[in-house]
Every structure is written in C-alpha cells, then in structure tokens.
Design an enzyme around this catalytic site. Structure first.
Site, mmCIF file in Angstrom:
data_model
loop_
_atom_site.group_PDB
_atom_site.id
_atom_site.type_symbol
_atom_site.label_atom_id
_atom_site.label_comp_id
_atom_site.label_asym_id
_atom_site.label_seq_id
_atom_site.Cartn_x
_atom_site.Cartn_y
_atom_site.Cartn_z
ATOM 1 N N PRO A 34 0.845 -1.200 0.000
ATOM 2 C CA PRO A 34 0.000 0.000 0.000
ATOM 3 C C PRO A 34 0.878 1.247 0.000
ATOM 4 O O PRO A 34 1.695 1.431 0.907
ATOM 5 C CB PRO A 34 -0.795 -0.138 1.307
ATOM 6 C CG PRO A 34 0.043 -1.017 2.180
ATOM 7 C CD PRO A 34 0.770 -1.944 1.273
ATOM 8 N N LEU A 35 0.717 2.073 -1.014
ATOM 9 C CA LEU A 35 1.596 3.238 -1.201
ATOM 10 C C LEU A 35 0.779 4.505 -1.359
ATOM 11 O O LEU A 35 0.066 4.670 -2.350
ATOM 12 C CB LEU A 35 2.462 3.050 -2.454
ATOM 13 C CG LEU A 35 3.426 1.865 -2.460
ATOM 14 C CD1 LEU A 35 3.974 1.656 -3.867
ATOM 15 C CD2 LEU A 35 4.549 2.094 -1.470
ATOM 16 N N TYR A 191 -0.064 5.370 13.188
ATOM 17 C CA TYR A 191 -1.408 5.904 12.975
ATOM 18 C C TYR A 191 -2.326 5.446 14.111
ATOM 19 O O TYR A 191 -1.881 4.856 15.090
ATOM 20 C CB TYR A 191 -1.903 5.525 11.587
ATOM 21 C CG TYR A 191 -1.037 6.113 10.497
ATOM 22 C CD1 TYR A 191 -0.793 7.493 10.451
ATOM 23 C CD2 TYR A 191 -0.420 5.320 9.538
ATOM 24 C CE1 TYR A 191 0.026 8.051 9.483
ATOM 25 C CE2 TYR A 191 0.408 5.870 8.567
ATOM 26 C CZ TYR A 191 0.626 7.233 8.541
ATOM 27 O OH TYR A 191 1.447 7.786 7.587
ATOM 28 N N ARG A 238 -2.175 -4.750 8.948
ATOM 29 C CA ARG A 238 -0.758 -4.386 8.870
ATOM 30 C C ARG A 238 -0.291 -3.888 10.236
ATOM 31 O O ARG A 238 -0.949 -3.056 10.865
ATOM 32 C CB ARG A 238 -0.531 -3.288 7.827
ATOM 33 C CG ARG A 238 0.947 -3.117 7.468
ATOM 34 C CD ARG A 238 1.180 -2.068 6.409
ATOM 35 N NE ARG A 238 2.339 -2.410 5.589
ATOM 36 C CZ ARG A 238 3.127 -1.525 4.999
ATOM 37 N NH1 ARG A 238 2.888 -0.236 5.123
ATOM 38 N NH2 ARG A 238 4.147 -1.927 4.266
#
Length: 375
Positions: A34-35, A191, A238
């Site tokens: 994921p970018l 996050y 993740r």
C-alpha cells in the site's frame, strides 16, 4: 541495463511460486505494498489511478491499495482517498474493475491517521483524535515538502472509540461494495490503531490503556467488527510493533508483536502484514537484533513481510519459510512489471523520490517504462 536472460526457467525462484491464500489463488509471492501517492483530490480516488493500478496488475497478482480514510476525521495528509461516502465508493469502482479485468486480486487498506494530522485536515477545524492528548513534537513533513506542526489531539472517550469501530466496519462494507476483494486494516506506522498499541503514546488509565491487553483492545475490536461485517477470510491487518514512526514506539515490541499475532488467530483473519524491525521508518533502515520469526510462528494465517526487500532478499525470506509473501513498495512503484523483471532477473528502473508525493497524474506515477519499452 542488465542482462535480461540472466535468470533461467530451471532456476528456483521462491518469489514466483504460486500460493493459495484462503480462497485466493495467487500467481506469485510478490505483493504491491500500500503506497500513498497523494494524487486523490477532495478525498476521491481519481481516474488516473485506473492506469496506475492496472499497469501493476498481473493475473493472480495480489495488490493492496493506498491508505483510504474511514471517516472525515481520518485524514492526515493532502490528497488521500477515502472510502466512507457513496461518492468515494463510486470513484473506486472503475479502478477496481480495471484490476479485476486483468485478473488481479485487490484489497483496500482502511486507515485512520489519528494524531498524525492537524486542524486543517479535520472537519470544522477540530483537533485530531487519538488515545492521548499528547501531540507529536516533530513537524508535519511528507516528501520533503515541509509543512505545519502537528496539532494537539483530542483524547477519545470510550463512547467515541465505539463510533470509530463502527466507522471501520462501514468502511469495510463500502470497500466490498466498491468491488474490492477484501480489506487490510492499517494498524502500523504510528497511525490511530498503532497509537493505542504503543506504550510510548498510550497514557490512558481506562480499559483501553495500561496493560498490553488493554492497549491492544481497540485494534482487536476493530478486527472483530470488520471480520463480522465482511468475513474474516477477506480481512488482513498491517502491524509495525518495532517501528517508532510518528513517535509511536513501544518498550517491549517482541511481546506486542507476539500478543497481536496470537490474538488475531481467534478471529481467523486471512493475513498479517508486518514491517521488518530493520525498517523502522519508510525512509531509513536501522540495524537491529529483533526478528519477526516469533510472530511468524505465532500467527496461523498467511504472513506478509515488508521492509525494503530486493529480489535476493525476498527469495531468501520466502525460501527459508520466514514469510509467505513479500510486499514491495518503491521497487513496484518504479517497475510496473516487477514480477516479470524478477522472473528474468532483469535490470530495474530506479525510483525518483522527488515524485513520490507530487500531484502530477503522469510524471513519477504512470510513466515508468516496462521492460519491452526500455530494452
């Protein structure tokens, strides 16, 4: 240029061995990480992403989409996509369709930045939310562009935590409606969910703070809610227990990683995507004696590792049983046909860091050449 014929058909290439991951038949062990590319305007995925993702799609290839906000409070960077409104769902549909037409398997990453934000990204200029009211001390900076200081966050109440869990659940449902094959819950990189897990940040004294079990309660409640909503066989997460990114470190990352791996087994989620201890931020590597092997042994599902891998390192970790899949970020960004290049052991395009986070819909985004056009 390298020698494109360097690899041979008889050479054992662990990264190219197919894998059955739950109900998904993967053609290789190579994953598009994921970018965030900061090219989604007004929180809407844009049509230029159709080409970007389809360029990187192979039949049976596994791809994880860029971090997508779960609510209007989730944003922390400019021009990131969301998945909480009807308009956002509709914007994602043609992108997902393009990936599916080429036979790819596509997951949506569900994300909330938490305190990695400031007033300008929040509805009505409200404070960002977190487990704490402690702000990040460093300046907001992505792609070397500089920016404003992080704003002091608002400590979530227990009732507000329940609402955020519901936001994740609704976002997961929206992702499936948009056509995604599943979702990845973003619990890494400092996050919101990572903020709760890490004792450097979480200073709560209620049922969501203090002990390791309490700090992990909120992320696991999110996992449970999402799995109940769309099915555990469509859910991954993740994690980055060893990272101190966005000032979110932990005093005992080994215990945190193993506890989360073992706890995830209770919900039967599809995979756990873990950032290597050596990759403590998205920009720098650091020597460490920590290992993901205990987490690998503890988790019963598919394990994806990430952390600046190249072809040789990826083959080694898969070949040794250290992971099932390897996520590639910068190399995949710059080489849309990365699996083919790995198959041939061909030369690789060099990525241009200066164009990672620009708004250009082509330059540094869809203009990296394929082998056929660069030979």
């Amino acid at each position: 240029m390298g020698d494109e014929s360097k690899g041979t058909q008889t050479e054992a290439v662990p990264l190219l061995i197919p894998l059955k991951m739950g109900k998904f038949d993967l053609s290789s062990r190579i994953v598009l990480a994921p970018l965030s590319r900061l090219r989604s305007y007004n929180f809407l995925a844009q049509p230029h992403a159709i080409l970007y993702y389809s360029q990187r799609t192979t039949k049976g290839g596994f791809m994880i989409g860029e971090a997508s906000g779960i609510s209007e409070t989730a944003q922390g960077y400019p021009n990131t996509p969301g998945i909480w409104t009807r308009e956002q769902v509709e914007a994602w549909k043609p992108i997902v369709d393009a990936v599916h037409k080429k036979g790819g398997i596509f997951f949506c990453q569900l994300w909330h930045a938490g305190r990695v934000s400031n007033y300008s990204f929040q509805p009505n200029g409200q404070p960002p939310i977190s487990c704490t009211d402690k702000p990040i001390q460093s300046e907001f900076d992505i792609g070397g562009s500089g920016g404003a200081d992080f704003s002091p966050p608002q400590r979530l109440t227990v009732e507000q935590i329940s609402q955020v869990i519901n936001d994740f659940k609704i976002a997961a449902k929206n992702a499936i409606e948009a056509g995604f094959d599943g979702v990845e819950i973003h619990g890494a990189n400092g996050y919101l969910l990572d903020q709760f897990m890490k004792d450097q940040v979480n200073d709560r004294r209620d049922e969501y703070g203090g002990s390791l079990e309490n700090r992990c309660r909120f992320p696991l409640e999110v996992v449970e809610a999402v799995a109940n909503e769309i099915g555990a066989d469509r859910v991954g997460i993740r994690l980055s227990p060893y990272a101190n990114y966005n000032e979110s470190g932990d005093s005992n990352p080994d215990a945190l990683g193993i506890y989360m791996a073992e706890s995830l087994n209770k919900y039967g989620v599809l995979y756990c995507h873990v950032i290597e201890p050596r990759m403590v931020t998205q920009f720098d590597k650091q020597e460490t004696t920590n290992s993901l092997l205990p987490m690998r042994k503890a988790f019963k599902g598919t394990v994806i590792v990430a952390g600046g891998y190249n072809r040789e390192e990826g083959n080694k970790v898969v070949g040794s049983g250290g992971a099932d899949l390897v996520a590639f970020g910068r190399l995949f960004l710059a080489n849309p046909d990365l699996p083919k290049r790995f198959e041939l052991n061909a030369f690789l395009n060099q990525y241009d860091r200066s164009t990672f986070y620009t708004s250009d819909p082509i330059v540094g985004y869809t203009d990296y050449p394929f082998l056929e056009s660069s030979a």
